[in-house]
Design an enzyme around this catalytic site. Structure first.
Site, PDB file in Angstrom:
ATOM      1  N   LYS A 126       1.092  -1.562   0.006  1.00 48.02           N
ATOM      2  CA  LYS A 126       0.431   0.051  -0.244  1.00 48.02           C
ATOM      3  C   LYS A 126       1.128   1.520   0.048  1.00 48.02           C
ATOM      4  O   LYS A 126       0.571   2.178   0.676  1.00 48.02           O
ATOM      5  CB  LYS A 126      -0.660  -0.189   1.870  1.00 48.02           C
ATOM      6  CG  LYS A 126      -1.843   1.138   1.309  1.00 48.02           C
ATOM      7  CD  LYS A 126      -3.364   0.672   0.085  1.00 48.02           C
ATOM      8  CE  LYS A 126      -4.579   1.646  -0.209  1.00 48.02           C
ATOM      9  NZ  LYS A 126      -4.961   1.830  -0.700  1.00 48.02           N
ATOM     10  N   ASP A 154      -5.529  -3.577  -2.630  1.00 47.85           N
ATOM     11  CA  ASP A 154      -7.102  -2.930  -2.332  1.00 47.85           C
ATOM     12  C   ASP A 154      -7.122  -3.276  -3.776  1.00 47.85           C
ATOM     13  O   ASP A 154      -8.132  -4.618  -3.862  1.00 47.85           O
ATOM     14  CB  ASP A 154      -7.843  -2.441  -2.099  1.00 47.85           C
ATOM     15  CG  ASP A 154      -7.050  -0.866  -2.845  1.00 47.85           C
ATOM     16  OD1 ASP A 154      -5.753  -0.932  -3.447  1.00 47.85           O
ATOM     17  OD2 ASP A 154      -7.405   0.433  -3.046  1.00 47.85           O
TER      18      ASP A 154
END
Ligand code: IPM
Ligand code: MG
Length: 358
Positions: A192, A224
């Site tokens: 991330k 994600d």
């Protein structure tokens, strides 16, 4: 030389599924010359009940002396209210960190016989074969500071810390690249990096280690997006390498692609190849004691043990093939049932695999 194997059945369905995996080890011992010595121990809620601790010193002692550990599952609702350091999960986490089992291999492979059991369309999942390499002894699971404190205002504040040293990232990346060399030579590093500095560093380290492996293609993906891609087009992946928590989440997701979380084994390895082997599913207290749980993830964990610690790859293949033949014959536990198949118990499934091995 005789390999010492510590068996830790744990809680919930743990004892039932481990019993079947032990039968498999024993038949390999008696008919295939596998030189092992089995020992049993307590972990998780079972250990808490007997010794007041989820990871008694004696278990840790046994674990250190063993060459490999076979673990069922830990946890259950009756222990959820205990302080965190006494909960069954601490048994597992203590073994992982105490033995420095930093490399967690979680293969997600769809058996052709189970294509219909997946919740995803056959054209999306058939042929799926990916390896998730999860860092297991660092990150937010173990970072300090941690805890819940009360502020001057009286409001509580909860804290956990995501922290990685470069060397921790380096060694898990090397494991991922080494495995990729035995497969399709593609590694996707999950981070991330757009938000978390720690994982921005993770990405930089992955790139640095990638230079040692010019024959392996390295790509990067935000977590994600990785979650989305796993359900959108999972066959794009060969090897995924992740932090501890990202790997926890993504591996459940990857498991479901294969039809049932009851099919997926795992290996947790230290730098020397000593390992703990366990199904990736949990203790499933709702079905414990009913003789309906799927023992195949645990049996396939024995196969990983044969491959990675006992260095008997040929026996691992024999075992994998035995499982395939049982599936070919239409035997299914309830979690992987499909029309026209015969639903069998935990015990019958174990017996079926043993029969194929004899
Ligand atoms: C897993 C489990 C464990 C984890 C729990 C039981 C502590 O979910 O092995 O994926 O979070 O690592
Ligand atoms: Mg998990």
């Amino acid at each position: 030389m005789t390999s010492r194997i510590l068996v830790l059945p744990g809680d919930g369905i743990g004892p039932e599924i481990v019993r079947e995996a032990v039968k498999v080890l024993e038949v390999l011992q008696s008919t295939h010359g596998l030189d092992i010595q089995l020992e049993f121990g307590l972990v998780g809620g079972a250990a808490f009940e007997a010794k007041g601790q989820p990871l008694p010193a004696e278990t840790m002692h046994q674990a250190r002396a063993a060459d490999a550990i076979l673990l069922g599952a830990v946890g259950g609702p009756q222990w959820e209210a205990l302080p965190i350091q006494l909960r069954p999960e601490q048994g597992l986490l203590g073994l992982r960190s105490g033995l420095e089992l930093f490399a967690n291999l979680r293969p997600a492979r769809l058996f052709p016989q189970l294509v219909a059991a997946s919740t995803l369309k056959p054209e999306v999942v058939s042929g799926l074969d990916l390896m998730l390499v999860r860092e297991l002894t660092g990150g937010i699971y173990f970072g300090q500071p941690r805890g819940v404190r009360t502020l001057e205002s009286g409001e509580r504040e909860g804290i956990n810390t995501l922290v990685y040293r470069e060397s921790e990232v380096e060694r898990i990346c090397r494991v991922a690249f080494d495995i990729a060399r035995l497969r399709q030579r593609r590694v996707c590093s999950v981070d991330k990096a757009n938000v978390l500095e720690c994982t921005e560093m993770w990405r930089q380290v992955a790139i640095k280690i990638g230079k040692e492996y010019p024959d392996v293609a390295l790509s990067h993906m935000y977590v994600d997006n990785a979650a989305m891609q796993l359900v959108r087009a999972p066959r794009q992946f060969d090897v995924l390498v992740t932090t501890n928590m990202f790997g926890d989440i993504l591996s459940d997701c990857a498991a479901m692609l294969t039809g049932s979380i009851g099919m997926l084994p795992s290996a947790s390895l230290d730098a020397e190849g000593k390992g703990m082997y366990e199904p990736i599913h949990g203790s499933a207290p709702d079905i414990a004691g009913k003789n309906i749980a799927n023992p195949l993830a645990t049996i396939l964990s024995v196969s990983m043990m044969l491959r990675y610690t006992l260095k008997r790859a040929e026996l691992a293949t024999i075992l994998d093939n035995a499982v395939q033949r049982v599936l070919d014959k239409g035997k299914r536990t309830a979690d992987i049932q499909s029309p026209g198949c015969l639903i069998v118990s935990t015990e019958a499934m174990g017996d079926a695999v043993v029969a194929e091995l004899k």
